[in-house]
Design a protein around this motif. Structure first.
Motif, PDB file in Angstrom:
ATOM      1  N   ILE A 192     -30.042 -81.873  35.747  1.00 16.18           N
ATOM      2  CA  ILE A 192     -30.095 -82.900  34.709  1.00 16.18           C
ATOM      3  C   ILE A 192     -31.036 -82.438  33.609  1.00 16.18           C
ATOM      4  CG2 ILE A 192     -30.621 -85.335  34.252  1.00 16.18           C
ATOM      5  CD1 ILE A 192     -30.151 -85.869  37.252  1.00 16.18           C
ATOM      6  N   ASP A 193     -30.576 -82.511  32.350  1.00 15.55           N
ATOM      7  CA  ASP A 193     -31.429 -82.066  31.241  1.00 15.55           C
ATOM      8  C   ASP A 193     -32.413 -83.176  30.846  1.00 15.55           C
ATOM      9  OD1 ASP A 193     -30.109 -83.886  29.577  1.00 15.55           O
ATOM     10  OD2 ASP A 193     -28.837 -82.375  28.626  1.00 15.55           O
ATOM     11  N   ASN A 194     -33.276 -82.867  29.865  1.00 19.01           N
ATOM     12  CA  ASN A 194     -34.324 -83.824  29.510  1.00 19.01           C
ATOM     13  C   ASN A 194     -33.833 -85.000  28.680  1.00 19.01           C
ATOM     14  OD1 ASN A 194     -33.928 -82.561  27.086  1.00 19.01           O
ATOM     15  ND2 ASN A 194     -35.936 -81.536  27.030  1.00 19.01           N
ATOM     16  N   LYS A 195     -32.492 -85.072  28.464  1.00 17.86           N
ATOM     17  CA  LYS A 195     -31.886 -86.257  27.829  1.00 17.86           C
ATOM     18  C   LYS A 195     -31.196 -87.143  28.874  1.00 17.86           C
ATOM     19  CE  LYS A 195     -32.387 -85.253  23.301  1.00 17.86           C
ATOM     20  NZ  LYS A 195     -33.107 -83.980  23.384  1.00 17.86           N
ATOM     21  N   GLY A 196     -31.207 -86.681  30.133  1.00 17.44           N
ATOM     22  CA  GLY A 196     -30.585 -87.474  31.196  1.00 17.44           C
ATOM     23  C   GLY A 196     -29.126 -87.134  31.452  1.00 17.44           C
ATOM     24  N   LYS A 217     -40.957 -89.122  35.895  1.00 13.98           N
ATOM     25  CA  LYS A 217     -40.499 -88.700  34.555  1.00 13.98           C
ATOM     26  C   LYS A 217     -38.973 -88.728  34.471  1.00 13.98           C
ATOM     27  CE  LYS A 217     -44.327 -85.526  33.649  1.00 13.98           C
ATOM     28  NZ  LYS A 217     -44.685 -84.100  33.751  1.00 13.98           N
ATOM     29  N   LEU A 218     -38.314 -88.162  35.491  1.00  8.65           N
ATOM     30  CA  LEU A 218     -36.852 -88.110  35.474  1.00  8.65           C
ATOM     31  C   LEU A 218     -36.259 -89.516  35.539  1.00  8.65           C
ATOM     32  CD1 LEU A 218     -34.157 -86.660  35.497  1.00  8.65           C
ATOM     33  CD2 LEU A 218     -34.383 -86.363  37.979  1.00  8.65           C
ATOM     34  N   ILE A 276     -27.334 -92.491  39.586  1.00  2.12           N
ATOM     35  CA  ILE A 276     -26.775 -91.267  38.987  1.00  2.12           C
ATOM     36  C   ILE A 276     -25.926 -90.507  40.006  1.00  2.12           C
ATOM     37  CG2 ILE A 276     -28.746 -89.717  39.435  1.00  2.12           C
ATOM     38  CD1 ILE A 276     -26.672 -89.885  36.176  1.00  2.12           C
ATOM     39  N   ALA A 277     -26.321 -90.549  41.286  1.00  5.50           N
ATOM     40  CA  ALA A 277     -25.504 -89.899  42.327  1.00  5.50           C
ATOM     41  C   ALA A 277     -24.166 -90.619  42.476  1.00  5.50           C
ATOM     42  CB  ALA A 277     -26.259 -89.881  43.654  1.00  5.50           C
ATOM     43  N   HIS A 305     -33.748 -80.348  38.853  1.00 11.52           N
ATOM     44  CA  HIS A 305     -32.806 -80.130  39.959  1.00 11.52           C
ATOM     45  C   HIS A 305     -32.988 -81.273  40.969  1.00 11.52           C
ATOM     46  CE1 HIS A 305     -31.985 -76.179  38.314  1.00 11.52           C
ATOM     47  NE2 HIS A 305     -33.277 -75.870  38.375  1.00 11.52           N
ATOM     48  N   LEU A 306     -32.140 -82.279  40.849  1.00 12.54           N
ATOM     49  CA  LEU A 306     -32.246 -83.478  41.699  1.00 12.54           C
ATOM     50  C   LEU A 306     -31.252 -83.390  42.849  1.00 12.54           C
ATOM     51  CD1 LEU A 306     -33.166 -86.434  42.321  1.00 12.54           C
ATOM     52  CD2 LEU A 306     -31.370 -87.198  40.742  1.00 12.54           C
ATOM     53  N   GLY A 307     -31.753 -83.596  44.050  1.00 13.94           N
ATOM     54  CA  GLY A 307     -30.879 -83.669  45.209  1.00 13.94           C
ATOM     55  C   GLY A 307     -30.926 -85.073  45.807  1.00 13.94           C
ATOM     56  N   VAL A 308     -29.754 -85.680  45.973  1.00 11.68           N
ATOM     57  CA  VAL A 308     -29.653 -86.962  46.683  1.00 11.68           C
ATOM     58  C   VAL A 308     -28.873 -86.671  47.962  1.00 11.68           C
ATOM     59  CG1 VAL A 308     -28.713 -89.306  46.628  1.00 11.68           C
ATOM     60  CG2 VAL A 308     -29.799 -88.354  44.585  1.00 11.68           C
ATOM     61  N   HIS A 309     -29.544 -86.832  49.088  1.00  4.60           N
ATOM     62  CA  HIS A 309     -29.006 -86.410  50.390  1.00  4.60           C
ATOM     63  C   HIS A 309     -28.727 -87.653  51.234  1.00  4.60           C
ATOM     64  CE1 HIS A 309     -30.684 -82.536  49.068  1.00  4.60           C
ATOM     65  NE2 HIS A 309     -31.772 -83.243  48.770  1.00  4.60           N
ATOM     66  N   ILE A 310     -27.470 -87.841  51.602  1.00  7.38           N
ATOM     67  CA  ILE A 310     -27.039 -89.066  52.287  1.00  7.38           C
ATOM     68  C   ILE A 310     -26.583 -88.741  53.705  1.00  7.38           C
ATOM     69  CG2 ILE A 310     -25.519 -91.076  52.157  1.00  7.38           C
ATOM     70  CD1 ILE A 310     -27.498 -90.789  49.783  1.00  7.38           C
TER      71      ILE A 310
END
Length: 573
Positions: A209-213, A263-264, A316-317, A144-149
């Protein structure tokens, strides 16, 4: 209409030698229009007569910047020469103060509250405008990736004095000794900066995001955040690479998240590389100055694993946001990088063939994956930097467009700039579009409005980005020349980075580039052979080829012309 240059005085008149080498003639200055300038003054002059074949241009001095050797005058000459704005108008500064109010309950109303989510900013040691924060948690195989701008659009309203000034600047400019910001410091270092421990308004791209990206789910929301820690690249890198890091005690509670982030980022990088995204690992310059602006050190900037983490998360964002708004078919600003021209692809193919490499192109088109394979093959070889640079030069410049034309270098179908609204106008522009769409206000009238303005916003932003890059490059070159002035007579090992009819260019490991004039190559008359990318001695057959290692001695430095001349230090095998 205006030119920066060095003033030379005669008894009854003067001349200005332009800094811009595209202006090939000196500019005549009548005595009564020299503003009291003396020999060696850097001046800004206004052209009054463009002259003719038989007559020099004529101008009047409108500002004396100082003597050529005075601290800061060299950089200010570049600033004025590129017509970069130096001061914010009073009304813009006043408006910045008025809008920079602390975040209130009313401001947070209707936003997703993410203040309890653990998140950090990761930036350079000297960064003050922190416009992106990141958060990460892991659940099974899902990251669970958060990109906060930073929600800069909340403070910079469309058509306000702040907005018009930001549009006029287009971007922040990062010169070797200063930053010329797009927005006043009250905003970019204050309420818009995601400072540690302070409530801030933001736009968040929340991705699963799954473990394949693969991004299997996402949500783009207006949010309120509170950053736990302001981290730097070197501290995060040290925590990840050193089991006994000196920072471990202070940041132990964040280390598990940093390890998951690593890792991600590796998963995302692997996926990006597999689809053909090109990684140009070209050395950037890091120049250290003393308090008078004199260069103390020039070296290649050290990239580390933490810079790679942030890079992957921002990419990715940007892709996720671009894809979402392309599907919605609303007016938008995309970051576009078109396929290289066929002629340049063929030239690149011919060039790498000389080094035993191949580039598979279908007809006249090349897939970015083929260039990435080439870059991977040359990794670690003496010719790596030079081949990477030639490959980069074979490509078109990235630009802003209203059409989603894809990004060749990233092998991405959808791409935009979403992550830096403090320092790039296109990001600020699309934040407004995102917010209006999220709030259900993107009606026909607003669509027509954006359709009317975005083409010009895109072209102006592309032009102003190039202006900033040119100024940044010029100030770097200026300080490199000044640095090498203290090293005349010293010997360095370098790599031949370019060959022309007039000389052989050599780049040193510290990123400084100089030239050996063709006439100064030892023991023969040399000519440049374009088909084999080498300078060949006509009687001896001895050659100097691109990518070859060569020992050079620093012979001459000319700060006015920004030239470094090398000589061959000893005969090469």
């Amino acid at each position: 209409t205006q030119v920066v240059g060095t003033f030379e005085k005669n008894k009854s008149y003067g001349f200005v030698l332009p800094d811009n080498k595209k202006i090939t003639s000196d500019i005549f200055i009548p005595k009564e229009k020299n503003l009291g300038a003396v020999d060696g003054h850097k001046v800004l002059c206004r052209i009054t007569d463009y002259g003719s074949v038989k007559k020099n241009p004529e101008a009047e001095v409108i500002q004396i910047l100082g003597h050529i050797n005075d601290p800061g005058v060299d950089i200010m000459s570049v600033v004025l020469g590129h017509d970069l704005p130096t001061e914010f108008p009073e009304r813009v500064l006043n408006q910045a103060v008025r809008v920079a109010k602390p975040v209130s309950e009313a401001d947070m109303n209707g936003r997703t509250d993410l203040r309890a989510v653990q998140m950090v900013t990761i930036d350079g040691d000297d960064s003050k405008d922190l416009d992106d924060a990141v958060s990460l948690s892991v659940e099974g195989d899902i990251y669970h990736l958060g990109v906060h701008i930073a929600d800069v659009a909340n403070y910079v309203q469309e058509n306000s004095a702040l907005d018009r000034e930001a549009l006029n600047r287009g971007t922040s400019v990062y010169l070797v000794d200063r930053v010329i910001p797009m927005l006043p410091h009250t905003l970019c270092n204050g309420i818009c900066s995601l400072n540690q421990g302070e409530d801030r308004l933001s736009l968040s791209c929340l991705m699963d995001i799954d473990n394949k990206g693969n991004v299997v789910n996402y949500n783009i929301v207006e949010s309120v955040i509170n950053v736990d820690r302001r981290m730097t690249y070197h501290v995060v890198s040290d925590l990840l690479e050193c089991d006994e890091s000196e920072y471990l005690e202070e940041y132990a509670f964040l280390v598990p998240m940093f390890r998951d982030m690593l890792k991600l980022s590796e998963i995302l990088h692997k996926k990006r590389k597999k689809r053909g995204s090109i990684d140009f690992d070209l050395p950037e310059s890091q120049i250290t100055l003393d308090e008078n602006g004199h260069p103390l050190d020039v070296r290649a900037y050290d990239r580390n694993i933490a810079t790679g983490i942030i890079e992957e998360f921002m990419l990715i964002a940007n892709e996720t946001v671009a894809q979402h708004f392309n599907y919605l078919e609303v007016p938008f600003v995309y970051r576009t990088h078109e396929t290289p021209d066929a002629e340049k692809v063929l030239k690149l193919h011919a060039f790498v063939k000389n080094f035993g490499y191949s580039l598979h192109a279908g007809g006249t088109e090349v897939h970015p994956g083929e260039i990435q394979k080439l870059i991977s093959k040359v990794a670690g070889t003496p010719e790596e930097v030079m081949i990477s640079r030639i490959a980069l030069r074979s490509m078109k410049q990235a630009k802003y467009t209203t059409e989603c034309l894809g990004h060749f270098g990233l092998a991405a179908e959808y791409y935009c700039h979403f992550t830096s609204p403090i320092r790039r106008y296109p990001d600020l522009q699309i934040h407004r579009i995102i917010k209006e769409t999220l709030r259900g206000r993107m009606n026909n009238a607003r669509i027509e409005h954006y359709q009317a303005i975005l083409s010009k916003v895109s072209s102006d932003s592309s032009r102003l980005e190039r202006r900033a890059e040119d100024a940044e490059r010029e100030t770097n070159k200026l300080k490199k020349v000044e640095y090498m002035e203290d090293h005349i007579g010293e010997i360095y090992e370098g790599i031949i980075s370019g060959i022309t009819n007039w000389g052989v260019y050599v780049e040193l490991p510290n990123t400084v580039e100089g030239m050996i004039p063709m006439s100064k190559l030892p023991g023969d008359y040399y000519e440049y052979r374009e088909d084999s990318f080498e300078a060949v001695g006509l009687s001896t057959g001895k050659s100097y080829r691109l990518g070859q290692t060569v020992m050079v001695v620093v012979k001459r430095v000319d700060r006015l012309e920004k030239i470094i001349d090398f000589g061959v230090a000893k005969e090469q095998n």
